[in-house]
Design a protein around this motif. Structure first.
Motif, PDB file in Angstrom:
ATOM      1  N   ARG A 121       0.847  -1.194   0.000  1.00  0.00           N
ATOM      2  CA  ARG A 121       0.000   0.000   0.000  1.00  0.00           C
ATOM      3  C   ARG A 121       0.882   1.243   0.000  1.00  0.00           C
ATOM      4  O   ARG A 121       2.003   1.229   0.490  1.00  0.00           O
ATOM      5  N   LYS A 122       0.334   2.345  -0.545  1.00  0.00           N
ATOM      6  CA  LYS A 122       1.099   3.584  -0.605  1.00  0.00           C
ATOM      7  C   LYS A 122       1.239   4.148   0.812  1.00  0.00           C
ATOM      8  O   LYS A 122       0.281   4.172   1.585  1.00  0.00           O
ATOM      9  N   GLU A 123       2.465   4.608   1.130  1.00  0.00           N
ATOM     10  CA  GLU A 123       2.682   5.150   2.462  1.00  0.00           C
ATOM     11  C   GLU A 123       1.955   6.471   2.614  1.00  0.00           C
ATOM     12  O   GLU A 123       2.084   7.354   1.753  1.00  0.00           O
ATOM     13  N   PRO A 124       1.194   6.637   3.681  1.00  0.00           N
ATOM     14  CA  PRO A 124       0.572   7.933   3.950  1.00  0.00           C
ATOM     15  C   PRO A 124       1.622   8.882   4.523  1.00  0.00           C
ATOM     16  O   PRO A 124       2.794   8.521   4.626  1.00  0.00           O
ATOM     17  N   THR A 125       1.210  10.043   4.919  1.00  0.00           N
ATOM     18  CA  THR A 125       2.138  10.962   5.590  1.00  0.00           C
ATOM     19  C   THR A 125       2.392  10.439   7.001  1.00  0.00           C
ATOM     20  O   THR A 125       1.471  10.311   7.806  1.00  0.00           O
ATOM     21  N   ILE A 126       3.653  10.098   7.254  1.00  0.00           N
ATOM     22  CA  ILE A 126       3.993   9.556   8.558  1.00  0.00           C
ATOM     23  C   ILE A 126       4.792  10.605   9.322  1.00  0.00           C
ATOM     24  O   ILE A 126       5.819  11.070   8.833  1.00  0.00           O
TER      25      ILE A 126
END
Lengths: 330, 315, 491, 341
Positions: free
Chosen positions: D238-243
Motif C-alpha cells: 500500500r502507498k505510504e501515507p504521511t507519517i
C-alpha cells in the motif's frame, strides 16, 4: 546375632557418608549471602549501618514475599510464570482502591486470592501444565493492571506506607520482616503436621493420595498460599514506592524463581526451604547493590548480575560434584 | 471416515488450527470480508519467526522437565546486530552475515550447555543467567544502534509468491525437515527418550550428554538465524527485537501439542499455534480493543485452549 | 468385636476392566482373623489390581466388599484406613523429600498439634525396632537419601504402626523384593507374630518358598480369576507352579551340559570394584554367565554401572572387549519409556541398525520387534500398543528383547527378575543360557539363590568388595551366605 | 562557663552560610550520579553518549569531581528504586535520573532528597515535588503533529501509533493528539495500535491491522516507530501515507529518499537525547547554590520540517538520533528562559 549387628551398623555408616555434603549444601545460601554482604562492606563500609541496611534491604521485602509465593508453587512441582504481573496488578489495586474505597479494594484482593486457588484446582482437575495456565494468567493480570491503571499513579494508603517505613529499635525493619517471614513460613510448611503432607504431595503425590489425603486440596492450598503471599508482596511494594505502575512487579517472576533455586530449592520433588528462599531473595537484592558499589561499566552491569547467579550456583554444583554424572538425573 | 475424523480430532495440534480458523473468521466477519487474504498473508509472514523460535524451544522442552531456553530473546537480539553489522548494508556480504549470526547463535548454545553440564546449573537458571550476559555483550557490541540490512536481504525477507511470503514457504520446508529430524533420526529419538526418562535413556545406550549438547546448540543456532531474518524483515537490528519470542515460543510449543513434561513433541502443531496467536492479535487489533483488553483476551484464550484440550493422562 | 467379624475381609464377585483388558473376572476372596493368606500368580494375573481394590485405591466395577462383616457401599482409601486395612504397595509409597518420621505421619491424620514430629518418630522407631532389630535408621533421615532396602523396611514398618484405628489387615505386595534374605526373614517372622496377635495378612510374593513357609492358606490366581485356594500345607512347590500354569514346570532347567572350562575362551570383561584393595577382580569370558551375589546393595550394581560406563569412556580398573548392554531391574525408573510403543521400546538399543539410509525405518523397527516378540513370547495383540499396556513381567521381557536384540556381546543384568513370575523366569533362564551358548557373556547380579544356579561362576560381594570367587561346582547357598557375612563373624 | 567553643562553632556556621549565600559554592569536590533504567535502543545510546562527552569534559575541567553512570539490569521500577537507594548510600551529592516511572519511584526519590541530595529528572520524569524536572511538553508535541499535518493534508483517516502502554509519556502525547484532532475535525482516528516506541513492534502491529483498514492519509505517532510504519505499508503493497517522524536517522533517511522520489512531505520531532546533559548542568547549578531554579523546567523538543531536516540528517550517526548537547552556557540560558516565565 552379633555378626548381623556388625553388618548393619557398617551399612548404616555407608548410608550416612553424604550427610556433611547435605549440611554444606544447606548452609550454602547463607554463605553466599555472607559473601555478598562482605563485598558490600569492603566497597562501602558505611552501608553496613542501621540506615544503610534499611536502604539496601527494604526493597528486598516484596522480593522475599514473591519468592515465598513462588516456592509454594514449586513445592507441588508447578511453576508460576504470572507472579510478577500478579504483584503489579495487586499494586495497582492497592494504589487505586485501597485508599479511596477500602472495602472494594479488599474484596478485589480476596477475589484474586480466590482466583489463585481456582488456578490450582484447574491445574489439578484438568491435569494441565501450570506453565501454560500461568503463562495465560500473566497476560490476564497484565491486561487487568493496564485497565485498572492506564497511566502510572495512585497513592498507597497511609497505613501501608507507615508499616513499610517502620523504624524498629536496634535491628532494621527489613531484617525483622525477613526473619519473621522466614520463621512463619518455616513453621507453617516445614514444622506443621499438615505442612509435611503439603511437601509430600510434591515428593510423591501417589503416596499422599493412597494415604487418603486429597491431592486437590493440597494443590489448592499451595496456590492459595501463593496468592496470599503474592498479595502481600504487591502491598509491601506499593507501601515502599507509594505509587503504582502497571508494570511495577514484572521482573519478580524470574527473580522469584532464581531466589527459590538460589535458596537450595529444586524444581521437582517438593524439596524446598523457606529459610533458604528468603536468603536467596535477599542475596539477589544485595547482589544488585554490590554491583552498583563496584562501579561496573553500565554496559556490563546486566551481565555481572548473570555472572553472580552463575557463580553461586556453580559453587553449589561443586559441592554436589561427588554425585555421579548422569545418575543424578534420577 | 468417522474413525478417521475421530483420530484426527484426537491429535492435539488439530485444535490450534481450528482456533486459527475461528479467530480469522471472526476478524473477517467484523470487516465484512474485507482484507481476508491480506490477513492470512500477514499472519503467515509474522508466524514464521515465532515458528522458528518455537522449533528451537520445542526441542529443548522435549528434553524433559526443567529444560527451557530463556536466552532466546537475548540471542536473537545479539544475532540480529551481528548479522547486520557484518553485512554492513552490502548485498555481497549477505551470506557472511548469515554465517556470523549462525556462529553467534551456536556460540550461545555452547555457552548454555557448558553452564548446564559443567556447572550443573538447572537449565532454566543457566539460560537466564546467560541471557543477562548476552544482553551485556549485545549492548557493548551493538551500542543499541539500528543497522539497516542490505536491500537484497531485506527484499528476500518480504518477497511473496502469489500472496504467500517466500519466507513462510521456506520455513514450512524447514519445519518438515525438523519433523523428520525428530521422528526419524537417532538424534530425534534420543531427545524423545531423554525427555521421558534420562536415566533409562542412558542405560539404553543413548548418548545423553551429546544429545543435550546438540539440542542447546540447535536452539542457539535457530535463534541466531531468526535474529538475522528478523533484522531483515523489520529493516534493522535491535537488541530487544526478540523480546516477545520468549513467551511466544513457549506458548507455541504448548498450544501446538508438545508435552511440557518432556518426551513428546509435535512439529505440525507449531504452525497451527503460530497462526492462531498471530491471527488472534490481528482479530483484536481489527476490533480496535485497548491494550488491556487485548492482554486479557490473549491470556484467557491460552488458558481456554489448554484447559479444553485437557492434560495428558498422569504418568 | 462381634462374632460376625471372624472374617475380616469378604470380597465377592469383584470385577474390573481397564479399557479392553479384563483384569478381574469375578473374584472371591476371604481373609479371616489370625490368618496369613498367600496370593500367588503370574504377573498380570490380577493380584495387584485386586489388592488395590481392597486398599481402596481402585474402585471395583462390580462386586461386593465387606470388611469386618459390614458391607461397604462407598469404599475409599480413607474408609479402608478407618477400618484398619493397610497396604504395602509394590512401588514404594514413601515421599523421598520427607523424613522417616514425617512419612509415618502421612499415614496417621490423627498425629497433629504440638510434638507431632516426636510422636510420629517414636511410633515408627518402635515398629522398626520390633520388626528389624538393629535397622540403623534414624527417624530424622530424609527418605530419599536412604538405600532402597531401608526404604522398603520403613514402608513395611509403617504399615504396622497403630494410632487410633487398630490394624486388622496388612497387605504386603512383594515386600521382600528389595530386602536381602536376612531382613526378609525378620519381616516374615514379624508377620507371623502379628498373626498370632489376632491380625491378618495377605502376602504376595514370587518367592514360592516364602509363601509355602509363612502362609496359612494359599490363593492362586490366573487370568483375573481364582483358580485354587487351599491350606498351605496342601501345596508343594511343584503343585503351586502347575496351578499357576507356568509354561515350564519345576525348578530344574539347570544347564548341566556345555560347561566350558574356564580360560578356554577369550576374556570379555575384567573389572575391579573401586574399593577393592587386595587385587581380586571380576573376570568374565566369552559365553559365560557370571553371577554377582551377596546381600542387597553391597556394590554389585555399582560395579555393573562402572562396567557400563567403561563402554563409553576409558575407566581405570575396567577392561572390556565388546559392546555392552544393560538390563535394568527397576523397570519404572531405569528401563521403560512410558510414552512409547512396545516396538519403540524394544528397538531403541539397536536403532542404528534399523535405518534405511540415515533415517529410521518404522517398518524395520516393527519387524525387529516382531521377531523378538516371537522369540521371547511377549503377550500383546499389537506391538504398536503403549508399553504400559503390558503386564510387569512382559515389560521386563521387552527389556530383555531390547538388550538381547542389540549388537552387545556383553549383557549386564541388574537383578532383572525383581517381581517377575516364575513362569516368565524359567523362560528367561533358558533364553539366557542359549544366548550364552551362542557366545554372549552375561554378568548377572541377583539376590536369589535359585538364579545363581544358572551361573557358571559366582562372585560374592560384601561392602563394595569381592570377597569370594566360586566356581560352579563349589557353589552352594551356605557358601554364599557364609561369604556374605564372613567379615562380621570374624570381627 | 565554657563559651569559647560555642562561639567558634557559631562563627564557623555563619561564615559557611555566608559563603553559600554570597559567592557560589564550589562544586569541584561534588559528585553527580546518573541513574538510568535502560540502554538498549538508539535513543538511549545517544543519550548516554551525549552525557558521556559533556560530563567527561566537565570532570576534566574540574567543574565536578565525578559524574558516574549507572544503568539498571532491567527496565523494572523496583530495580531502579534500589539503585537510587544505593546511590544515596554512596554519598553522591546529586542524582540525574531518567526514571522508569513518574510516580512509583517517589518513595526512593523522597529518601534521596531527605538525605540532602539534589535530584534532577528528565525524559522519564518523577513527580516527587522535592525533585527537579526537565520537562518536554509532550502534550504540545502530540498536538503539533496534527497541526502540522493539517498544513498540507486536507483531511481524512488517521492511524495512531501509541507508545508503551501504561506510561505517562504515552498518555501525554496521546491526549495531545486527541486535542489536535478535536481542533481539526477534518481528521478522524480510525484505529490505534501499540508501537512501544519501537520500529519492530510498530511494524508488526500495523501489519496485523492494515488489511482491515480503509485508506489512511496520515500516521500520528510517538517517535521511533515511523520507519516501521513505512515498512508495514510497503510490505502490504500500500502507498505510504504521511507519517510523522521522530528524528531517528533511518526515518529521516527514508524521508529524504521519498522526497527525492516524489516530493514526500512530513514533519519530524522528538525530545533530544542530549537533554541528559542539560539535566546534568541543572544539577551542577543547583549544587552551585542556585536554589532558586524552578522545579519544573520546560525545554523545547527538537523538530525538523521539510526544509531543514536534510541538514540535520547529515550530522546524525548511522542508526542514531538527532541530538543536541548542551554547554554550560546554553544550559544557563535554558534555565534563564524558564525564570522569565
Amino acid at each position: 546375632m552379633t555378626s548381623l549387628a556388625g553388618a548393619s551398623t557398617l551399612r548404616a555408616v555407608v548410608a550416612e557418608v553424604n550427610t556433611p555434603r547435605r549440611i554444606l549444601r544447606a548452609i550454602l545460601p547463607a554463605l553466599s549471602l555472607a559473601l555478598v554482604v562482605a563485598g558490600i562492606a569492603w566497597f562501602n563500609p558505611r552501608a553496613i549501618s542501621y540506615f544503610g541496611i534499611n536502604l539496601m534491604l527494604n526493597l528486598g521485602i516484596p522480593v522475599v514475599l514473591a519468592t515465598i509465593a513462588q516456592m509454594f508453587v514449586i513445592t507441588v512441582n508447578e511453576l508460576d510464570l504470572s507472579i510478577g504481573n500478579f504483584v503489579s496488578f495487586v499494586g495497582c489495586v492497592a494504589a487505586i482502591w485501597l485508599r479511596e474505597n477500602p472495602v472494594l479494594g479488599v474484596v478485589i484482593l480476596i477475589g484474586c486470592i480466590g482466583l489463585y486457588a481456582l488456578m490450582g484446582a484447574v491445574i489439578y482437575l484438568r491435569n494441565v501444565p501450570s506453565i501454560v495456565v500461568t503463562l495465560g494468567m500473566l497476560f490476564v493480570w497484565q491486561g487487568l493492571a493496564v485497565l485498572v491503571l492506564p497511566r502510572p499513579g495512585g497513592k498507597a494508603p497511609a497505613w501501608l506506607h507507615d508499616i513499610m517505613n517502620l523504624r524498629t529499635p536496634y535491628v532494621p525493619f527489613p531484617i525483622v520482616a525477613a526473619v519473621v517471614i522466614a520463621a512463619v513460613v518455616h513453621f507453617g510448611i516445614m514444622q506443621s503436621s499438615y505442612g509435611a503432607i503439603l511437601r509430600g504431595s510434591g515428593g510423591n503425590p501417589n503416596a499422599i493420595g493412597r494415604a487418603g489425603w486429597s491431592l486437590l486440596r493440597t494443590k489448592v492450598v499451595m496456590f492459595l498460599l501463593a496468592g496470599i503471599f503474592g498479595v502481600l508482596s504487591g502491598l509491601s511494594l506499593i507501601g515502599l514506592t507509594t505509587s503504582a505502575d502497571a508494570n511495577i512487579g514484572k521482573g519478580y517472576t524470574l527473580l522469584s524463581i532464581a531466589g527459590v533455586i538460589l535458596g537450595g530449592g529444586e524444581f521437582v520433588g517438593g524439596r524446598v526451604s523457606p529459610i533458604g528462599a528468603v536468603i536467596g531473595a535477599l542475596t539477589l537484592t544485595l547482589a544488585g547493590t554490590l554491583l552498583n558499589f563496584m562501579r561496573i561499566s553500565p554496559d556490563w552491569q546486566v551481565g555481572a548480575e548473570g555472572a553472580i547467579l552463575i557463580i553461586v550456583l556453580a559453587a553449589r554444583a561443586l559441592i554436589n560434584r561427588a554425585g555421579p554424572g548422569v545418575l543424578s538425573h534420577k | 471416515m468417522n474413525s478417521l475424523l475421530r483420530r484426527l480430532l484426537s491429535q492435539p495440534w488439530v485444535w490450534s488450527y481450528l482456533g486459527a480458523l475461528l479467530v480469522w473468521l471472526a476478524a473477517i466477519v467484523f470487516t465484512h470480508g474485507y482484507g481476508a487474504g491480506g490477513m492470512i498473508s500477514a499472519g503467515l509472514a509474522l508466524a514464521v519467526f515465532s515458528v522458528i523460535t518455537g522449533v528451537a524451544q520445542m526441542f529443548v522442552i522435549t528434553l524433559g522437565p526443567g529444560n527451557v531456553d530463556l536466552s532466546l530473546p537475548a540471542n536473537i537480539g545479539l544475532a540480529s546486530a551481528v548479522a547486520m553489522k557484518v553485512m554492513g548494508g552490502s548485498d555481497s556480504l549477505i551470506a557472511l552475515g548469515l554465517g556470523a549470526a549462525l556462529v553467534s547463535g551456536i556460540g550461545i548454545g555452547v555457552g548454555n550447555y557448558l553452564l548446564i553440564w559443567l556447572l550443573r546449573i538447572p537449565p532454566i537458571i543457566a539460560t537466564l543467567s546467560a541471557s543477562f550476559i548476552i544482553q551485556s555483550i549485545g549492548i557493548s557490541y551493538g551500542r543499541g544502534l539500528q543497522i539497516k540490512p542490505p536491500p537484497g536481504f531485506a527484499e528476500f525477507t518480504t518477497v511473496q509468491l502469489a500472496g504467500v511470503p517466500l519466507l513462510a514457504i521456506g520455513t514450512v520446508v524447514l519445519t518438515l525437515g525438523f519433523a523428520v529430524l525428530l521422528h526419524r533420526t537417532i538424534y530425534g529419538r534420543s531427545v524423545l527418550a531423554i525427555g521421558q526418562n534420562p536415566r533409562a535413556a542412558w542405560l539404553a545406550g543413548i548418548a545423553v550428554e551429546r544429545t543435550r549438547c546438540f539440542t542447546y546448540l540447535l536452539s542457539g543456532a535457530l535463534g541466531g538465524i531468526c535474529g538475522a531474518l528478523l533484522a531483515g524483515y523489520f529493516r534493522g537490528s535491535s537488541l530487544d527485537i526478540g523480546d516477545e519470542y520468549l513467551l511466544a515460543s513457549i506458548a507455541l510449543v504448548v498450544i501446538g501439542g508438545t508435552s511440557v513434561s518432556g518426551g513428546k513433541a509435535n512439529v505440525t502443531g507449531l504452525w497451527g499455534a503460530g497462526l492462531f496467536l498471530v491471527l488472534l492479535l490481528t482479530m483484536l487489533n481489527t476490533f480496535g480493543v485497548s491494550a488491556g483488553i487485548r492482554y486479557v483476551v490473549t491470556g484467557l484464550v491460552i488458558i481456554g485452549v489448554i484447559v479444553a484440550a485437557g492434560g495428558e493422562k498422569a504418568r | 468385636m462381634d462374632e460376625h467379624s471372624a472374617n475380616i475381609v469378604d470380597l465377592t464377585h469383584i470385577e474390573k476392566t481397564f479399557g479392553a483388558v479384563r483384569a478381574l473376572a469375578g473374584v472371591d476372596l476371604m481373609v479371616s482373623r489370625g490368618e496369613c493368606v498367600g496370593l500367588v500368580g503370574h504377573n498380570g494375573a490380577g493380584k495387584s489390581t485386586l489388592m488395590n481394590i481392597l486398599a481402596g485405591t481402585l474402585a471395583a466395577d462390580a462386586g461386593e466388599i465387606s470388611i469386618g462383616g459390614k458391607p461397604q457401599k462407598h469404599y475409599s482409601v480413607a474408609q479402608a484406613h478407618k477400618l484398619g486395612v493397610r497396604c504395602v504397595f509394590q512401588e514404594l509409597s514413601l515421599c523421598p523429600n520427607l523424613t522417616v518420621a514425617e512419612n509415618a505421619r502421612v499415614l496417621h491424620p490423627s498425629i497433629a498439634g504440638w510434638g507431632w514430629r516426636k510422636q510420629a518418630g517414636r511410633l515408627i522407631r518402635e515398629k522398626l525396632d520390633a520388626i528389624f532389630p538393629d535397622h540403623g535408621i534414624s527417624t530424622d533421615s530424609m527418605v530419599g537419601d536412604l538405600p532402597i532396602g531401608k526404604r522398603q523396611m520403613i514402608e513395611v514398618a509403617r504399615a504396622f504402626t497403630v494410632t487410633k484405628e487398630s490394624v486388622r489387615l496388612v497387605i504386603l505386595d512383594e515386600p521382600t523384593s528389595s530386602l536381602d534374605s536376612h531382613r526378609a526373614g525378620q519381616l516374615l517372622a514379624h508377620v507371623r507374630r502379628a498373626i498370632t496377635d489376632g491380625g491378618a495378612c495377605v502376602l504376595i510374593s514370587h518367592l514360592l518358598g516364602e509363601i509355602l513357609e509363612y502362609t496359612d492358606r494359599i490363593v492362586v490366581m490366573r487370568d483375573g480369576k481364582v483358580v485354587a485356594a487351599d491350606r498351605a500345607a496342601a501345596f508343594s512347590r511343584d503343585r503351586l507352579v502347575t496351578t499357576m500354569g507356568a509354561t515350564a514346570a519345576g525348578r530344574t532347567g539347570r544347564a548341566d551340559a556345555g560347561t566350558v572350562a574356564r580360560g578356554s575362551t577369550p576374556v570379555r570383561v575384567r573389572a575391579q570394584p573401586v574399593r577393592q584393595s587386595d587385587g581380586f577382580e571380576l573376570v568374565a569370558h566369552q559365553g559365560e554367565i557370571v553371577g554377582l551375589a551377596g546381600l542387597a546393595g553391597h556394590g554389585q550394581t555399582d560395579l555393573l554401572l562402572t562396567i557400563f560406563k567403561a563402554a563409553a569412556r576409558r575407566t581405570a580398573g575396567v577392561k572390556i572387549s565388546d559392546p555392552v548392554a544393560l538390563i535394568a531391574g527397576d523397570r519404572q525408573s531405569d528401563g521403560i519409556f512410558p510414552l512409547w510403543s512396545i516396538a519403540e521400546n524394544i528397538g531403541i538399543r539397536s536403532i542404528k541398525n534399523l535405518r534405511r539410509g540415515r533415517l529410521i525405518s518404522p517398518d524395520l523397527e516393527t519387524r525387529f520387534a516382531e521377531s523378538w516378540r516371537d522369540k521371547i513370547k511377549i503377550l500383546t495383540p499389537d506391538l504398536r500398543n503403549n508399553i504400559l499396556s503390558l503386564s510387569g513381567g512382559n515389560q521386563q521381557k521387552a527389556l530383555f528383547a531390547r538388550a538381547l536384540g542389540s549388537e552387545a556381546r556383553i549383557v549386564l543384568m541388574d537383578d532383572p527378575m525383581r517381581g517377575v513370575d516364575i513362569g516368565t523366569k524359567l523362560e528367561v533362564y533358558e533364553l539366557i543360557r542359549s544366548e550364552a551358548r551362542a557366545g554372549r557373556t552375561f554378568l548377572w547380579y541377583t539376590t536369589e539363590m535359585e538364579e545363581l544356579q544358572n551361573c557358571d561362576h559366582v562372585y560374592v560381594f560384601r561392602n563394595g568388595r569381592i570377597v569370594a570367587d566360586l566356581r560352579r561346582d563349589e557353589l552352594s547357598e551356605e557358601k554364599v551366605i557364609q561369604s556374605s557375612f564372613e567379615e562380621a563373624i570374624h570381627s | 562557663m565554657n563559651k569559647t567553643p560555642c562561639v567558634a562553632a557559631l562563627l564557623a556556621a555563619v561564615t559557611s552560610v555566608a559563603l553559600i549565600g554570597s559567592a557560589h559554592a564550589d562544586t569541584k569536590s561534588m559528585r553527580i550520579a546518573f541513574s538510568n533504567n535502560y540502554a538498549g535502543n538508539s535513543w538511549r545510546q545517544a543519550m548516554l553518549k551525549s552525557y558521556d562527552i559533556v560530563t567527561k569534559k566537565a570532570v576534566a575541567d574540574g567543574i565536578v569531581a565525578a559524574a558516574d553512570v549507572f544503568t539498571t539490569a532491567d527496565k523494572e521500577v523496583p530495580t531502579q528504586a534500589a539503585q537510587i537507594q544505593n546511590l544515596i548510600l554512596q554519598g553522591y551529592n546529586a542524582i540525574v535520573i531518567n526514571a522508569s516511572s513518574p510516580d512509583a519511584l517517589n518513595g526512593a526519590i523522597k529518601q534521596a532528597t531527605d538525605a540532602g541530595i539534589v535530584v534532577v529528572s528528565f525524559d522519564g520524569i518523577v513527580t516527587e515535588p522535592s525533585a527537579w524536572r526537565v520537562v518536554v511538553d509532550f502534550k504540545d508535541y502530540g498536538k503539533q503533529e496534527v497541526v502540522q499535518l493539517a498544513k498540507w493534508v486536507k483531511g481524512g483517516n488517521l492511524l495512531e501509533i501509541r507508545g508503551l502502554a501504561g506510561t505517562s509519556i504515552d498518555d501525554a502525547i496521546h491526549s495531545g493528539i486527541a486535542e489536535g484532532v478535536k481542533e481539526h475535525p477534518e481528521f478522524k482516528i480510525v484505529n490505534s495500535v501499540e508501537g512501544d516506541w519501537d520500529q519492530t513492534t510498530a511494524q508488526k502491529a500495523i501489519a496485523t491491522v492494515l488489511p482491515s483498514l480503509p485508506e489512511i492519509v496520515g500516521i500520528v505517532d510517538q517517535g521511533g516507530d515511523g520507519y516501521g510504519a513505512a515498512q508495514a505499508f510497503a510490505a502490504a503493497g500500500r502507498k505510504e501515507p504521511t507519517i510523522i517522524m521522530g528524528n531517528r536517522q533511518d526515518e529521516l533517511e527514508w524521508w529524504k529518499e521519498q522526497k527525492a522520489k516524489n516530493g514526500y512531505t512530513t514533519w519530524s520531532a522528538s525530545i533530544a537525547p542530549g537533554v541528559s546533559t542539560l539535566a546534568f548542568w541543572v544539577a551542577q547549578q543547583i549544587l552551585d547554590g542556585h536554589k532558586d531554579i524552578p522545579h519544573d523546567l520546560l525545554v523545547p523538543y527538537l523538530s525538523f520540517d521539510q526544509d531543514n531536516f536534510e541538514a540535520a540528517l547529515a550530522t546524525i550517526p548511522k542508526g542514531g538520533v538527532a541530538s543536541h548537547e548542551y554547554t554550560l552556557e546554553e544550559a544557563k540560558q535554558a534555565i534563564a528562559n524558564n525564570l522569565k516565565h
